[in-house]
Design a protein around this motif. Structure first.
Motif, PDB file in Angstrom:
ATOM      1  N   VAL A 217     -57.440   6.355 -79.918  1.00  0.00           N
ATOM      2  CA  VAL A 217     -57.157   6.673 -79.168  1.00  0.00           C
ATOM      3  C   VAL A 217     -55.572   7.224 -78.465  1.00  0.00           C
ATOM      4  CG1 VAL A 217     -57.243   7.271 -76.088  1.00  0.00           C
ATOM      5  CG2 VAL A 217     -59.415   6.427 -77.691  1.00  0.00           C
ATOM      6  N   ALA A 218     -55.334   5.766 -78.341  1.00  0.00           N
ATOM      7  CA  ALA A 218     -53.550   5.299 -78.421  1.00  0.00           C
ATOM      8  C   ALA A 218     -53.227   6.028 -79.468  1.00  0.00           C
ATOM      9  CB  ALA A 218     -53.915   4.209 -78.183  1.00  0.00           C
ATOM     10  N   ILE A 219     -53.450   6.208 -80.668  1.00  0.00           N
ATOM     11  CA  ILE A 219     -52.665   7.189 -81.843  1.00  0.00           C
ATOM     12  C   ILE A 219     -52.080   8.217 -80.798  1.00  0.00           C
ATOM     13  CG2 ILE A 219     -54.067   8.166 -83.141  1.00  0.00           C
ATOM     14  CD1 ILE A 219     -52.335   6.461 -85.681  1.00  0.00           C
TER      15      ILE A 219
ATOM     16  N   HIS B 156     -51.978   8.778 -90.974  1.00  0.00           N
ATOM     17  CA  HIS B 156     -52.796   7.657 -90.956  1.00  0.00           C
ATOM     18  C   HIS B 156     -52.368   6.500 -89.761  1.00  0.00           C
ATOM     19  CE1 HIS B 156     -54.987   4.172 -93.189  1.00  0.00           C
ATOM     20  NE2 HIS B 156     -55.415   5.258 -94.115  1.00  0.00           N
ATOM     21  N   SER B 157     -53.121   5.432 -89.572  1.00  0.00           N
ATOM     22  CA  SER B 157     -52.983   4.798 -88.845  1.00  0.00           C
ATOM     23  C   SER B 157     -52.079   3.722 -89.949  1.00  0.00           C
ATOM     24  CB  SER B 157     -53.360   4.308 -88.131  1.00  0.00           C
ATOM     25  OG  SER B 157     -55.027   3.800 -88.842  1.00  0.00           O
ATOM     26  N   ALA B 158     -51.280   2.368 -89.144  1.00  0.00           N
ATOM     27  CA  ALA B 158     -51.172   1.660 -89.778  1.00  0.00           C
ATOM     28  C   ALA B 158     -52.549   0.478 -90.293  1.00  0.00           C
ATOM     29  CB  ALA B 158     -50.714   0.337 -89.115  1.00  0.00           C
ATOM     30  N   ALA B 159     -54.017   1.103 -89.908  1.00  0.00           N
ATOM     31  CA  ALA B 159     -54.783  -0.070 -90.487  1.00  0.00           C
ATOM     32  C   ALA B 159     -55.216   0.537 -92.141  1.00  0.00           C
ATOM     33  CB  ALA B 159     -56.675  -0.010 -89.942  1.00  0.00           C
TER      34      ALA B 159
ATOM     35  N   ILE C 203     -60.233  -3.246 -92.713  1.00  0.00           N
ATOM     36  CA  ILE C 203     -59.512  -3.887 -91.219  1.00  0.00           C
ATOM     37  C   ILE C 203     -59.045  -2.890 -89.771  1.00  0.00           C
ATOM     38  CG2 ILE C 203     -56.268  -3.559 -91.547  1.00  0.00           C
ATOM     39  CD1 ILE C 203     -56.199  -4.195 -93.893  1.00  0.00           C
ATOM     40  N   TYR C 204     -59.447  -1.775 -90.238  1.00  0.00           N
ATOM     41  CA  TYR C 204     -59.718  -0.695 -89.157  1.00  0.00           C
ATOM     42  C   TYR C 204     -60.647  -1.716 -88.307  1.00  0.00           C
ATOM     43  CZ  TYR C 204     -60.840   3.224 -85.870  1.00  0.00           C
ATOM     44  OH  TYR C 204     -61.016   3.645 -85.019  1.00  0.00           O
ATOM     45  N   LEU C 205     -61.685  -2.283 -88.361  1.00  0.00           N
ATOM     46  CA  LEU C 205     -62.726  -2.173 -87.545  1.00  0.00           C
ATOM     47  C   LEU C 205     -61.924  -3.990 -86.339  1.00  0.00           C
ATOM     48  CD1 LEU C 205     -65.692  -1.226 -89.295  1.00  0.00           C
ATOM     49  CD2 LEU C 205     -65.365  -0.360 -86.721  1.00  0.00           C
ATOM     50  N   GLN C 206     -61.111  -4.435 -87.484  1.00  0.00           N
ATOM     51  CA  GLN C 206     -61.266  -5.782 -87.491  1.00  0.00           C
ATOM     52  C   GLN C 206     -60.285  -5.811 -86.477  1.00  0.00           C
ATOM     53  OE1 GLN C 206     -60.971  -8.632 -90.914  1.00  0.00           O
ATOM     54  NE2 GLN C 206     -62.983  -9.556 -90.339  1.00  0.00           N
ATOM     55  N   ARG C 207     -59.636  -5.145 -86.495  1.00  0.00           N
ATOM     56  CA  ARG C 207     -57.383  -5.173 -86.109  1.00  0.00           C
ATOM     57  C   ARG C 207     -57.713  -3.614 -85.261  1.00  0.00           C
ATOM     58  NH1 ARG C 207     -53.102  -7.773 -87.842  1.00  0.00           N
ATOM     59  NH2 ARG C 207     -51.790  -6.919 -86.274  1.00  0.00           N
ATOM     60  N   PRO C 208     -58.408  -3.207 -84.225  1.00  0.00           N
ATOM     61  CA  PRO C 208     -57.934  -2.208 -83.459  1.00  0.00           C
ATOM     62  C   PRO C 208     -56.871  -2.225 -82.926  1.00  0.00           C
ATOM     63  CG  PRO C 208     -60.219  -4.339 -83.056  1.00  0.00           C
ATOM     64  CD  PRO C 208     -58.965  -4.670 -83.194  1.00  0.00           C
ATOM     65  N   ASP C 209     -55.391  -2.697 -83.096  1.00  0.00           N
ATOM     66  CA  ASP C 209     -53.948  -3.006 -82.528  1.00  0.00           C
ATOM     67  C   ASP C 209     -53.704  -1.922 -83.493  1.00  0.00           C
ATOM     68  OD1 ASP C 209     -54.766  -5.204 -84.251  1.00  0.00           O
ATOM     69  OD2 ASP C 209     -52.321  -5.389 -84.309  1.00  0.00           O
ATOM     70  N   LEU C 210     -53.835  -2.057 -85.137  1.00  0.00           N
ATOM     71  CA  LEU C 210     -53.396  -1.126 -86.156  1.00  0.00           C
ATOM     72  C   LEU C 210     -54.258  -0.166 -86.172  1.00  0.00           C
ATOM     73  CD1 LEU C 210     -53.625  -3.464 -89.385  1.00  0.00           C
ATOM     74  CD2 LEU C 210     -51.879  -3.199 -86.635  1.00  0.00           C
ATOM     75  N   GLY C 211     -55.397   0.182 -85.433  1.00  0.00           N
ATOM     76  CA  GLY C 211     -55.211   1.862 -85.341  1.00  0.00           C
ATOM     77  C   GLY C 211     -54.902   2.515 -84.756  1.00  0.00           C
TER      78      GLY C 211
ATOM     79  N   VAL D 137     -55.950  12.254 -88.313  1.00  0.00           N
ATOM     80  CA  VAL D 137     -55.369  11.502 -88.975  1.00  0.00           C
ATOM     81  C   VAL D 137     -56.600  10.230 -89.496  1.00  0.00           C
ATOM     82  CG1 VAL D 137     -54.626   9.228 -87.387  1.00  0.00           C
ATOM     83  CG2 VAL D 137     -54.037  10.913 -86.667  1.00  0.00           C
ATOM     84  N   ARG D 138     -56.181   9.761 -90.150  1.00  0.00           N
ATOM     85  CA  ARG D 138     -57.438   8.477 -90.500  1.00  0.00           C
ATOM     86  C   ARG D 138     -57.494   6.996 -90.011  1.00  0.00           C
ATOM     87  NH1 ARG D 138     -57.482  10.485 -96.565  1.00  0.00           N
ATOM     88  NH2 ARG D 138     -55.793  11.500 -96.332  1.00  0.00           N
ATOM     89  N   GLN D 139     -58.049   6.634 -89.423  1.00  0.00           N
ATOM     90  CA  GLN D 139     -58.507   4.777 -89.001  1.00  0.00           C
ATOM     91  C   GLN D 139     -57.644   4.949 -88.002  1.00  0.00           C
ATOM     92  OE1 GLN D 139     -60.214   3.468 -91.018  1.00  0.00           O
ATOM     93  NE2 GLN D 139     -59.919   4.343 -92.730  1.00  0.00           N
TER      94      GLN D 139
END
Length: 263
Positions: free
Chosen positions: A156-158, A73-76, A81-89, A151-153
């Motif tokens: 690409v960079a994850i 799982h990502s940090a979103a 949150i995922y849609l508002q914070r791309p950095d956390l994804g 991976v959920r949420q």
């Protein structure tokens, strides 16, 4: 009434494309049927963005191919949150980091395959497993696979921290692309040599619009197999690795204006 709609002569081209062309008009407005079709397509695109990944179904389909999986799982924390914070994804959450830390990295692994929902979980649910099956069919047996990370949420960079933690030479990320009004289920593929946190987009290769109505999974698998072979041989990906898997049109062949029928 049938004469309420003025036909457009370009409508004959609609048999060749899902693009909204040659729709005709009713007075100065769009006819009712195309307007309703547009609203439906817009709703389908919005639904694809907000749809939650059916992790269990994707995991079962990939395991049925004989591949072990990891659930990450990502940090979103959620879709909002995922849609508002791309950095956390682009980053893993603490639980996933700990899970990868406890996993013994395989320094012999060539491919860390990452399957992420991205902006269209529908694309992953429909196309990820069939594509992986095609890729395994066309790749030679000397390729070593790390466990497939689902991976959920994810963005690409994850794939970079995942590929690094798994000790793989290449990270291959399958991800749902931003839906279009005629393609709510388009899947993208991103390839990165020597994945690690901080890799730039210019260091990746991309194959886009993977779906039966776009680039079919079998054709996309062949293109990816070519890129993987070149990446391993040349030890790089990105702007320095051009996709020459499809022969270029001969430079001497004259271009033709399809409207005029002349060069």
């Amino acid at each position: 009434m049938s004469d309420a709609v003025t036909a457009n002569p370009w409508s004959v081209l609609r048999r060749h494309t899902p693009a909204r062309i040659g729709l005709g008009r009713s007075g100065i407005s769009q006819p009712t049927a195309p307007q309703l079709a547009f609203q439906l397509a817009h709703a389908q695109a919005r639904d694809a963005v907000h749809r939650a990944l059916d992790h269990a179904a994707v995991d079962a389909a990939i395991r049925a191919l004989g591949l072990p999986t990891l659930a990450l799982h990502s940090a979103a924390a959620d879709r909002h949150i995922y849609l508002q914070r791309p950095d956390l994804g682009r980053r893993l959450d603490e639980t996933s980091i700990a899970q990868l830390a406890s996993h013994t990295a395989d320094e012999r692994a060539d491919i860390a395959l990452v399957v992420a929902d991205g902006l269209s979980a529908l694309a992953i649910e429909r196309h990820a497993a069939p594509f992986i099956a095609e890729l395994r069919r066309v790749l030679t047996r000397d390729w070593r696979w790390a466990p497939v990370a689902i991976v959920r949420q994810g963005r690409v960079a994850i794939g970079d921290p995942i590929g690094e933690a798994l000790g793989a030479r290449l990270a291959v990320v399958l991800i749902g692309e931003r839906p279009g009004l005629s393609s709510p289920d388009s899947m993208g593929i991103y390839v990165t040599w020597s994945p690690r946190t901080g890799r730039l987009d210019a260091e990746r290769n991309c194959i886009s619009n993977v779906r039966p109505e776009g680039l079919p999974p079998a054709a996309a698998a062949g293109r990816l197999a070519w890129l993987l072979g070149e990446a391993r041989a040349r030890r790089l990906t990105g702007v320095e690795l051009k996709d020459d898997s499809v022969p270029a049109i001969a430079a001497a062949e004259p271009a033709t204006n399809f409207l005029l029928g002349t060069p």
